[in-house]
Design a protein around this motif. Structure first.
Motif, PDB file in Angstrom:
ATOM      1  N   THR A 131     -15.344  16.449  -1.798  1.00  0.00           N
ATOM      2  CA  THR A 131     -15.379  15.249  -2.146  1.00  0.00           C
ATOM      3  C   THR A 131     -15.547  15.007  -3.756  1.00  0.00           C
ATOM      4  OG1 THR A 131     -16.565  14.713  -0.260  1.00  0.00           O
ATOM      5  CG2 THR A 131     -16.366  12.895  -1.825  1.00  0.00           C
ATOM      6  N   ILE A 132     -14.741  14.413  -4.468  1.00  0.00           N
ATOM      7  CA  ILE A 132     -14.713  14.048  -5.642  1.00  0.00           C
ATOM      8  C   ILE A 132     -15.449  12.703  -6.000  1.00  0.00           C
ATOM      9  CG2 ILE A 132     -12.424  13.041  -5.812  1.00  0.00           C
ATOM     10  CD1 ILE A 132     -12.510  14.451  -8.796  1.00  0.00           C
ATOM     11  N   SER A 133     -16.499  12.538  -6.963  1.00  0.00           N
ATOM     12  CA  SER A 133     -17.107  11.208  -7.208  1.00  0.00           C
ATOM     13  C   SER A 133     -17.443  11.260  -8.613  1.00  0.00           C
ATOM     14  CB  SER A 133     -18.330  11.075  -6.180  1.00  0.00           C
ATOM     15  OG  SER A 133     -19.322  12.097  -6.416  1.00  0.00           O
ATOM     16  N   ARG A 134     -17.914   9.907  -9.015  1.00  0.00           N
ATOM     17  CA  ARG A 134     -18.285  10.028 -10.455  1.00  0.00           C
ATOM     18  C   ARG A 134     -19.662   9.367 -10.385  1.00  0.00           C
ATOM     19  NH1 ARG A 134     -14.306   8.534 -14.442  1.00  0.00           N
ATOM     20  NH2 ARG A 134     -12.474   8.526 -12.812  1.00  0.00           N
TER      21      ARG A 134
ATOM     22  N   ILE B 276     -16.032   9.351 -22.817  1.00  0.00           N
ATOM     23  CA  ILE B 276     -16.531   8.502 -21.942  1.00  0.00           C
ATOM     24  C   ILE B 276     -15.494   8.711 -20.756  1.00  0.00           C
ATOM     25  CG2 ILE B 276     -16.886   5.998 -21.420  1.00  0.00           C
ATOM     26  CD1 ILE B 276     -17.095   5.405 -24.269  1.00  0.00           C
ATOM     27  N   LEU B 277     -15.904   9.252 -19.877  1.00  0.00           N
ATOM     28  CA  LEU B 277     -15.392   9.806 -18.402  1.00  0.00           C
ATOM     29  C   LEU B 277     -14.909   8.559 -17.646  1.00  0.00           C
ATOM     30  CD1 LEU B 277     -17.132  13.199 -17.624  1.00  0.00           C
ATOM     31  CD2 LEU B 277     -15.114  12.591 -19.418  1.00  0.00           C
ATOM     32  N   SER B 278     -15.599   7.631 -17.785  1.00  0.00           N
ATOM     33  CA  SER B 278     -15.160   6.065 -16.928  1.00  0.00           C
ATOM     34  C   SER B 278     -13.814   5.655 -17.544  1.00  0.00           C
ATOM     35  CB  SER B 278     -16.275   5.009 -16.819  1.00  0.00           C
ATOM     36  OG  SER B 278     -16.447   4.505 -18.498  1.00  0.00           O
ATOM     37  N   TYR B 279     -13.417   5.980 -18.568  1.00  0.00           N
ATOM     38  CA  TYR B 279     -11.957   5.706 -19.142  1.00  0.00           C
ATOM     39  C   TYR B 279     -10.762   6.549 -18.634  1.00  0.00           C
ATOM     40  CZ  TYR B 279     -14.724   2.651 -22.503  1.00  0.00           C
ATOM     41  OH  TYR B 279     -15.502   1.786 -22.994  1.00  0.00           O
ATOM     42  N   ALA B 280     -11.143   7.613 -18.004  1.00  0.00           N
ATOM     43  CA  ALA B 280     -10.231   8.751 -17.553  1.00  0.00           C
ATOM     44  C   ALA B 280     -10.048   8.873 -16.270  1.00  0.00           C
ATOM     45  CB  ALA B 280     -10.462   9.972 -18.376  1.00  0.00           C
ATOM     46  N   SER B 281      -8.863   9.173 -15.855  1.00  0.00           N
ATOM     47  CA  SER B 281      -8.781   9.706 -14.634  1.00  0.00           C
ATOM     48  C   SER B 281      -9.280  11.167 -14.369  1.00  0.00           C
ATOM     49  CB  SER B 281      -7.258   9.928 -14.134  1.00  0.00           C
ATOM     50  OG  SER B 281      -6.816   8.646 -13.840  1.00  0.00           O
ATOM     51  N   ILE B 282      -9.798  11.859 -13.797  1.00  0.00           N
ATOM     52  CA  ILE B 282     -10.329  13.245 -13.764  1.00  0.00           C
ATOM     53  C   ILE B 282      -9.987  14.063 -12.501  1.00  0.00           C
ATOM     54  CG2 ILE B 282     -12.793  14.473 -13.579  1.00  0.00           C
ATOM     55  CD1 ILE B 282     -12.411  12.421 -15.942  1.00  0.00           C
ATOM     56  N   GLY B 283      -9.587  15.202 -12.809  1.00  0.00           N
ATOM     57  CA  GLY B 283      -9.209  16.182 -11.958  1.00  0.00           C
ATOM     58  C   GLY B 283     -10.139  17.381 -12.129  1.00  0.00           C
ATOM     59  N   TRP B 284     -10.285  18.028 -10.675  1.00  0.00           N
ATOM     60  CA  TRP B 284     -10.888  19.163 -10.516  1.00  0.00           C
ATOM     61  C   TRP B 284      -9.767  20.172 -10.109  1.00  0.00           C
ATOM     62  CZ3 TRP B 284     -15.551  21.080 -12.062  1.00  0.00           C
ATOM     63  CH2 TRP B 284     -16.652  20.297 -12.139  1.00  0.00           C
ATOM     64  N   PHE B 285      -9.535  21.218 -10.930  1.00  0.00           N
ATOM     65  CA  PHE B 285      -8.787  22.229 -10.614  1.00  0.00           C
ATOM     66  C   PHE B 285      -9.298  23.691 -10.561  1.00  0.00           C
ATOM     67  CE2 PHE B 285      -4.798  20.006 -11.938  1.00  0.00           C
ATOM     68  CZ  PHE B 285      -5.291  18.975 -12.822  1.00  0.00           C
ATOM     69  N   ARG B 286      -8.445  24.601  -9.752  1.00  0.00           N
ATOM     70  CA  ARG B 286      -8.952  25.880  -9.785  1.00  0.00           C
ATOM     71  C   ARG B 286      -7.763  26.924  -9.772  1.00  0.00           C
ATOM     72  NH1 ARG B 286     -10.270  25.751  -3.170  1.00  0.00           N
ATOM     73  NH2 ARG B 286      -8.188  26.052  -2.464  1.00  0.00           N
TER      74      ARG B 286
ATOM     75  N   GLY C  69      -2.017   6.671 -13.357  1.00  0.00           N
ATOM     76  CA  GLY C  69      -2.250   7.028 -12.017  1.00  0.00           C
ATOM     77  C   GLY C  69      -2.870   8.317 -11.838  1.00  0.00           C
ATOM     78  N   VAL C  70      -3.080   8.734 -10.713  1.00  0.00           N
ATOM     79  CA  VAL C  70      -3.853  10.037 -10.410  1.00  0.00           C
ATOM     80  C   VAL C  70      -2.561  11.003 -10.362  1.00  0.00           C
ATOM     81  CG1 VAL C  70      -5.171  11.259  -8.796  1.00  0.00           C
ATOM     82  CG2 VAL C  70      -5.636   8.843  -9.086  1.00  0.00           C
TER      83      VAL C  70
ATOM     84  N   ASP D 128     -11.753   4.611  -9.642  1.00  0.00           N
ATOM     85  CA  ASP D 128     -12.128   5.077  -8.178  1.00  0.00           C
ATOM     86  C   ASP D 128     -11.551   4.592  -7.192  1.00  0.00           C
ATOM     87  OD1 ASP D 128     -15.809   5.523  -9.295  1.00  0.00           O
ATOM     88  OD2 ASP D 128     -13.956   6.315 -10.102  1.00  0.00           O
ATOM     89  N   THR D 129     -10.309   3.847  -7.248  1.00  0.00           N
ATOM     90  CA  THR D 129      -9.524   3.294  -6.124  1.00  0.00           C
ATOM     91  C   THR D 129      -8.797   4.336  -5.330  1.00  0.00           C
ATOM     92  OG1 THR D 129      -7.852   2.488  -7.715  1.00  0.00           O
ATOM     93  CG2 THR D 129      -9.800   1.116  -7.027  1.00  0.00           C
ATOM     94  N   SER D 130      -8.727   5.377  -6.190  1.00  0.00           N
ATOM     95  CA  SER D 130      -7.736   6.348  -5.665  1.00  0.00           C
ATOM     96  C   SER D 130      -8.133   7.770  -5.747  1.00  0.00           C
ATOM     97  CB  SER D 130      -6.171   6.155  -6.233  1.00  0.00           C
ATOM     98  OG  SER D 130      -5.399   7.225  -5.801  1.00  0.00           O
TER      99      SER D 130
END
Length: 124
Positions: A68-71, A27-37, A103-104, A54-56
């Protein structure tokens, strides 16, 4: 448990792509998410990260103003909208989840689960 990133492709410089990251089992809403390359011969770097609430958000300097990152929690999906793409954005892009709620974070070892990556190629 799988984390899947998709939406990559070949685009001309100045073009746009939107990457998606979804999961079966997490459940991705429970996690901080990162996009990496990661580009050939280079270290994996954080491009954009978002907190559980989504506050940070945090962006690499190279991504600010263009990415832009969003969920969408209803779809259990994270997005990375990329505009004004440049040849130097060429890389394999990965999404990753961090369930520790500290935190992020932008350091790859902080992330618990990684997707398989999707190739983004920007031609000049």
């Amino acid at each position: 448990v799988q984390l899947q990133a998709f939406g990559g492709g070949l685009v001309q410089a100045g073009g746009s792509l939107t990457l998606s990251c979804t999961s079966s089992g997490l459940i991705l809403s429970y996690a901080s998410i990162g996009w990496f390359r990661q580009a050939p011969g280079k270290e994996r770097e954080a491009v954009a990260c978002i907190s559980t609430s989504d506050t940070s958000t945090k962006y690499a300097d190279s991504a600010k103003g263009r990415f832009t990152i969003s969920r969408d929690n209803a779809k259990n999906t994270i997005f990375l909208q990329m505009m004004n793409l440049k040849p130097e954005d060429t890389a394999v892009y990965y999404c990753a989840v961090d369930f520790k709620r500290l935190g992020v974070r932008r350091d790859p070892p902080a992330y618990d689960v990684w997707g398989q990556g999707t190739q983004v190629t920007v031609s000049s």
